[in-house]
Design a protein around this motif. Structure first.
Motif, mmCIF file in Angstrom:
data_model
loop_
_atom_site.group_PDB
_atom_site.id
_atom_site.type_symbol
_atom_site.label_atom_id
_atom_site.label_comp_id
_atom_site.label_asym_id
_atom_site.label_seq_id
_atom_site.Cartn_x
_atom_site.Cartn_y
_atom_site.Cartn_z
ATOM 1 N N ARG A 86 0.876 -1.183 0.000
ATOM 2 C CA ARG A 86 0.000 0.000 0.000
ATOM 3 C C ARG A 86 0.898 1.212 0.000
ATOM 4 O O ARG A 86 1.955 1.213 0.646
ATOM 5 N N PHE A 87 0.511 2.228 -0.681
ATOM 6 C CA PHE A 87 1.269 3.482 -0.597
ATOM 7 C C PHE A 87 0.312 4.659 -0.738
ATOM 8 O O PHE A 87 -0.810 4.524 -1.210
ATOM 9 N N LYS A 88 0.812 5.804 -0.281
ATOM 10 C CA LYS A 88 -0.025 7.021 -0.379
ATOM 11 C C LYS A 88 0.902 8.227 -0.569
ATOM 12 O O LYS A 88 2.128 8.078 -0.513
ATOM 13 N N LEU A 89 0.328 9.376 -0.768
ATOM 14 C CA LEU A 89 1.152 10.577 -0.919
ATOM 15 C C LEU A 89 1.424 11.157 0.470
ATOM 16 O O LEU A 89 0.513 11.267 1.286
ATOM 17 N N ASN A 90 2.685 11.500 0.755
ATOM 18 C CA ASN A 90 2.983 12.115 2.074
ATOM 19 C C ASN A 90 2.744 13.628 2.008
ATOM 20 O O ASN A 90 2.297 14.146 0.968
ATOM 21 N N ASP A 91 3.082 14.300 3.093
ATOM 22 C CA ASP A 91 2.810 15.746 3.149
ATOM 23 C C ASP A 91 3.549 16.517 2.055
ATOM 24 O O ASP A 91 3.177 17.628 1.702
ATOM 25 N N TYR A 92 4.623 15.893 1.536
ATOM 26 C CA TYR A 92 5.379 16.601 0.469
ATOM 27 C C TYR A 92 4.948 16.119 -0.914
ATOM 28 O O TYR A 92 5.657 16.302 -1.907
ATOM 29 N N ASN A 93 3.789 15.462 -0.945
ATOM 30 C CA ASN A 93 3.239 14.963 -2.215
ATOM 31 C C ASN A 93 4.117 13.911 -2.887
ATOM 32 O O ASN A 93 4.161 13.811 -4.110
ATOM 33 N N GLU A 94 4.820 13.127 -2.057
ATOM 34 C CA GLU A 94 5.645 12.052 -2.624
ATOM 35 C C GLU A 94 5.005 10.713 -2.251
ATOM 36 O O GLU A 94 4.547 10.550 -1.115
ATOM 37 N N PRO A 95 4.959 9.730 -3.180
ATOM 38 C CA PRO A 95 4.396 8.431 -2.828
ATOM 39 C C PRO A 95 5.316 7.677 -1.858
ATOM 40 O O PRO A 95 6.515 7.511 -2.145
ATOM 41 N N VAL A 96 4.741 7.286 -0.723
ATOM 42 C CA VAL A 96 5.536 6.549 0.271
ATOM 43 C C VAL A 96 4.779 5.283 0.680
ATOM 44 O O VAL A 96 3.554 5.234 0.665
ATOM 45 N N PHE A 97 5.540 4.247 1.056
ATOM 46 C CA PHE A 97 4.949 2.970 1.453
ATOM 47 C C PHE A 97 4.321 3.019 2.834
ATOM 48 O O PHE A 97 4.848 3.678 3.735
ATOM 49 N N THR A 98 3.187 2.341 3.000
ATOM 50 C CA THR A 98 2.623 2.163 4.342
ATOM 51 C C THR A 98 2.618 0.673 4.703
ATOM 52 O O THR A 98 2.541 0.303 5.862
ATOM 53 N N PHE A 99 2.733 -0.160 3.686
ATOM 54 C CA PHE A 99 2.750 -1.603 3.972
ATOM 55 C C PHE A 99 3.339 -2.352 2.773
ATOM 56 O O PHE A 99 3.176 -1.937 1.631
ATOM 57 N N ILE A 100 4.039 -3.433 3.078
ATOM 58 C CA ILE A 100 4.508 -4.309 2.000
ATOM 59 C C ILE A 100 4.694 -5.722 2.569
ATOM 60 O O ILE A 100 5.179 -5.879 3.696
ATOM 61 N N GLY A 101 4.241 -6.734 1.871
ATOM 62 C CA GLY A 101 4.388 -8.109 2.374
ATOM 63 C C GLY A 101 4.135 -9.126 1.279
ATOM 64 O O GLY A 101 3.608 -8.800 0.220
ATOM 65 N N GLY A 102 4.548 -10.360 1.530
ATOM 66 C CA GLY A 102 4.297 -11.430 0.547
ATOM 67 C C GLY A 102 5.569 -12.153 0.152
ATOM 68 O O GLY A 102 6.669 -11.615 0.271
ATOM 69 N N ASP A 103 5.397 -13.357 -0.281
ATOM 70 C CA ASP A 103 6.535 -14.237 -0.576
ATOM 71 C C ASP A 103 7.400 -13.734 -1.721
ATOM 72 O O ASP A 103 8.595 -13.980 -1.779
ATOM 73 N N LEU A 104 6.781 -12.995 -2.653
ATOM 74 C CA LEU A 104 7.544 -12.524 -3.812
ATOM 75 C C LEU A 104 8.654 -11.557 -3.418
ATOM 76 O O LEU A 104 9.556 -11.297 -4.203
ATOM 77 N N LEU A 105 8.564 -11.031 -2.207
ATOM 78 C CA LEU A 105 9.590 -10.092 -1.719
ATOM 79 C C LEU A 105 10.994 -10.653 -1.905
ATOM 80 O O LEU A 105 11.930 -9.936 -2.235
ATOM 81 N N GLU A 106 11.099 -11.949 -1.675
ATOM 82 C CA GLU A 106 12.425 -12.573 -1.745
ATOM 83 C C GLU A 106 12.921 -12.719 -3.170
ATOM 84 O O GLU A 106 14.096 -12.949 -3.402
ATOM 85 N N HIS A 107 12.016 -12.605 -4.115
ATOM 86 C CA HIS A 107 12.406 -12.869 -5.504
ATOM 87 C C HIS A 107 12.508 -11.614 -6.355
ATOM 88 O O HIS A 107 12.891 -11.685 -7.511
ATOM 89 N N LEU A 108 12.131 -10.496 -5.791
ATOM 90 C CA LEU A 108 12.179 -9.255 -6.572
ATOM 91 C C LEU A 108 13.143 -8.273 -5.916
ATOM 92 O O LEU A 108 13.364 -8.333 -4.696
ATOM 93 N N PRO A 109 13.723 -7.382 -6.700
ATOM 94 C CA PRO A 109 14.662 -6.411 -6.109
ATOM 95 C C PRO A 109 13.903 -5.342 -5.319
ATOM 96 O O PRO A 109 13.594 -4.271 -5.835
ATOM 97 N N ILE A 110 13.596 -5.709 -4.054
ATOM 98 C CA ILE A 110 12.823 -4.804 -3.207
ATOM 99 C C ILE A 110 13.521 -4.739 -1.855
ATOM 100 O O ILE A 110 13.837 -5.785 -1.265
ATOM 101 N N SER A 111 13.802 -3.543 -1.375
ATOM 102 C CA SER A 111 14.440 -3.480 -0.049
ATOM 103 C C SER A 111 13.335 -3.358 0.993
ATOM 104 O O SER A 111 12.489 -2.461 0.934
ATOM 105 N N THR A 112 13.313 -4.316 1.909
ATOM 106 C CA THR A 112 12.177 -4.392 2.825
ATOM 107 C C THR A 112 12.468 -3.744 4.176
ATOM 108 O O THR A 112 11.562 -3.556 4.977
ATOM 109 N N GLU A 113 13.731 -3.426 4.403
ATOM 110 C CA GLU A 113 14.046 -2.864 5.738
ATOM 111 C C GLU A 113 13.458 -1.462 5.859
ATOM 112 O O GLU A 113 13.655 -0.622 4.993
ATOM 113 N N PHE A 114 12.763 -1.256 6.936
ATOM 114 C CA PHE A 114 12.173 0.065 7.243
ATOM 115 C C PHE A 114 11.496 0.670 6.029
ATOM 116 O O PHE A 114 11.832 1.756 5.587
ATOM 117 N N TYR A 115 10.584 -0.084 5.463
ATOM 118 C CA TYR A 115 9.914 0.443 4.262
ATOM 119 C C TYR A 115 8.931 1.555 4.599
ATOM 120 O O TYR A 115 8.629 2.403 3.795
#
Ligand SMILES: Nc1ncnc2c1ncn2[C@@H]1O[C@H](COP(=O)(O)OP(=O)(O)OP(=O)(O)O)[C@@H](O)[C@H]1O
Ligand SMILES: [Mg+2]
Length: 516
Positions: free
Chosen positions: A68-97
């Motif tokens: 899930r993502f939304k626009l922050n106060d500076y109008n930039e898209p930021v993550f609010t949630f990320i999960g799922g098995d595909l995380l391990e297979h895609l180039p996604i950094s999960t730390e402190f998302y």
């Protein structure tokens, strides 16, 4: 400190003491209620943590990625949630998302593949598309979520559909393979449902019925079965469904009205509510069988004819001569003229039969030469012109200009054309049109077509054609076609007949060219 002082002053007075006791009690009770509330909240928190753990566990076992993502106060898209098995297979950094920008979390080529879509999603447009990433097919969706018409966030998902695609492709290619085999089959194959309606058919079936697949589908079994067989065929259906197999011979009606003899072999329930039938055109086989039978008869007749032909012809000729002589001498009886006429016409008929017998038994020493059938046809038509005019029949001839020559015995061919044209004229007792066409039909043969619009024939009559003595005419010998077919066979040709009752008949004589 100040409060304790006040309390110590207060306890000097017993009333105050009592009030203090009561207040303390109330405080204790309040404290107890607070404790209970706190415990309740703690319990709720534990349950929530448990569900979150469960959700994360479930997601980690889901071969997908949900975020899930939304626009922050500076109008930039930021993550609010990320999960799922595909995380391990895609180039996604999960730390402190949490609260991290999309470009920081989605790394490498993934960002460039996704950017244009998530930007559109942030403008409120739902997106679903397939992308190929590191050899995997990923079905990606972005779904904007609104509250009071305002976009509050975007929920996204990425699903690995590589395996599904592979299975789909496998199913598609095996379906294509079976369809090709189905359509390439020489025999007609049809599928019917429980309501006796065609639900599939191969190309051979469409050729056999002379109908397009679109038209054939949903037609009823009875629609293409010959009228005479329809009733029994439909009555047999329940026992076919019960017993599972059904085979035999029948007649089908093509869309052009022609009756086709076929043999069929049907199997019920090859799939739920699907029954299969393989149908084979046996016209050719029947023709060969008939020809064989005819050849046998011809052989027997030939042998007989060879023996008796000459024996009968000679006394017949002398009989004829003497009767003619007698006729010129007897003039006194009033009936004699009529009697003599009958005797002579019967003798004439006898002579015709014998001549045809003799022709049949003649060894093949006839003189074959290269000739244009146009000449043979013109001579034949000249012979029959007066008979045609008498019967009110118009003969329309059309010959290809540069007809190739054929190797033939022209007198015998003439005899064939006389037979066919005579039959045509006789089939139109009230007059009509007889067309005689000749043209080259392939590099190997020419075709002479003799077509009338006379009485025509039914299937049974068609099957009898060429059999010795088969005639429907009062004065016919029933040998005309038999002799003609033999002559054409001696010329290495073949004859095709088409006929429809009340509409007319077409004889097609095919003769080989370039055949020395
Ligand atoms: N063009 C035609 N239209 C309708 N019926 C035909 C036609 N040609 C042949 N027939 C049928 O085939 C039968 C056999 O023909 P075939 O020429 O062998 O003998 P025929 O015409 O009866 O006798 P013959 O040839 O000795 O006069 C005919 O009696 C007729 O019933
Ligand atoms: Mg005839």
């Amino acid at each position: 400190m100040k409060e304790i002082k006040e309390y110590s002053q207060l306890i000097k007075n017993s009333d105050d003491w009592q009030r203090l006791q009561l207040e303390l009690k109330a405080l204790k009770e309040e404290n107890q209620a607070l404790k209970l509330k706190l415990r309740d909240q703690q319990r709720q928190l534990t349950t929530m943590k448990k569900s979150e753990k469960l959700l994360n566990k479930t997601l980690s076992h889901t071969y997908a990625l949900i975020f899930r993502f939304k626009l922050n106060d500076y109008n930039e898209p930021v993550f609010t949630f990320i999960g799922g098995d595909l995380l391990e297979h895609l180039p996604i950094s999960t730390e402190f998302y949490t609260n991290k920008k999309l470009d920081e979390v989605f790394r490498e080529k993934l960002v460039s593949k996704l950017k244009s879509y998530y930007l559109k999603a942030l403008k409120g447009k739902a997106e679903q598309f397939e992308m190929v990433f590191n050899g995997s097919v990923l079905l990606t969706s972005f779904l904007p979520v609104f509250e009071n018409d305002n976009l509050i966030e975007v929920v996204g998902s990425i699903l690995d559909v590589t395996k599904i695609k592979e299975i789909k492709e496998y199913v598609r290619s095996s379906e294509e393979k079976f369809r090709k085999i189905f359509d390439a089959a020489e025999d007609a194959i049809v599928l019917l449902n429980g309501n006796q309606r065609y639900i599939d058919a191969n190309e051979a079936a469409c050729r056999l019925f002379g109908i397009s697949k679109e038209k054939l589908l949903n037609m009823h079994l009875g629609d293409l079965t010959a009228e005479a067989r329809k009733k029994s065929f439909i009555e047999e259906w329940p026992s076919f469904i019960k017993e599972g197999t059904f085979k035999g011979e029948t007649e089908v009606v093509r869309s052009d009205g022609l009756i086709q003899q076929v043999e069929y072999n049907a199997k019920a329930h090859i799939l739920p509510d699907v029954h299969l039938a393989i149908i084979r055109d046996i016209k050719e086989r029947k023709e060969i069988e008939d020809r064989l039978r005819n050849t046998e008869t011809l052989k027997a007749i030939g042998e007989l004819a060879a023996g008796i032909g000459h024996e009968i012809r000679n006394p017949l000729t002398s009989l004829k001569g003497f009767i003619q002589l007698l006729h010129s001498e007897i003039h006194n009886s009033s009936n004699s003229d009529q009697y003599f006429e009958i005797i002579l016409s019967e003798l004439q008929r006898l002579e015709e039969i014998i001549n045809e017998f003799v022709l049949l038994s003649k060894p093949k020493t006839t003189l074959f030469e290269m000739k244009n059938v146009r000449t043979v046809l013109n001579e034949t038509m000249a012979l029959l012109e007066s008979q045609a005019t008498l019967k009110n029949v118009e003969i329309a001839a059309k010959f290809q200009n540069d007809l190739p020559l054929v190797r033939c015995e022209s007198n015998q061919l003439k005899q064939v054309f006389i037979n066919f044209i005579k039959n045509g004229i006789e089939a139109m007792p009230n007059g009509g049109k007889l067309s005689v066409h000749a043209q080259q039909t392939s590099s190997e043969e020419i075709c002479i077509q003799i077509q009338d619009n006379g009485i025509g024939m039914d299937t049974d009559s068609l099957n009898q054609l060429g059999k010795p003595f088969y005639t429907t005419k009062e004065k016919g010998t029933g040998l005309g076609l038999m002799v003609s077919f033999k002559i054409i066979r001696d010329h290495l040709g073949h004859v095709k007949v088409r006929s429809k009752q009340g509409k007319g008949t077409t004889f097609e004589v095919y003769l080989p060219i370039n055949c020395e």
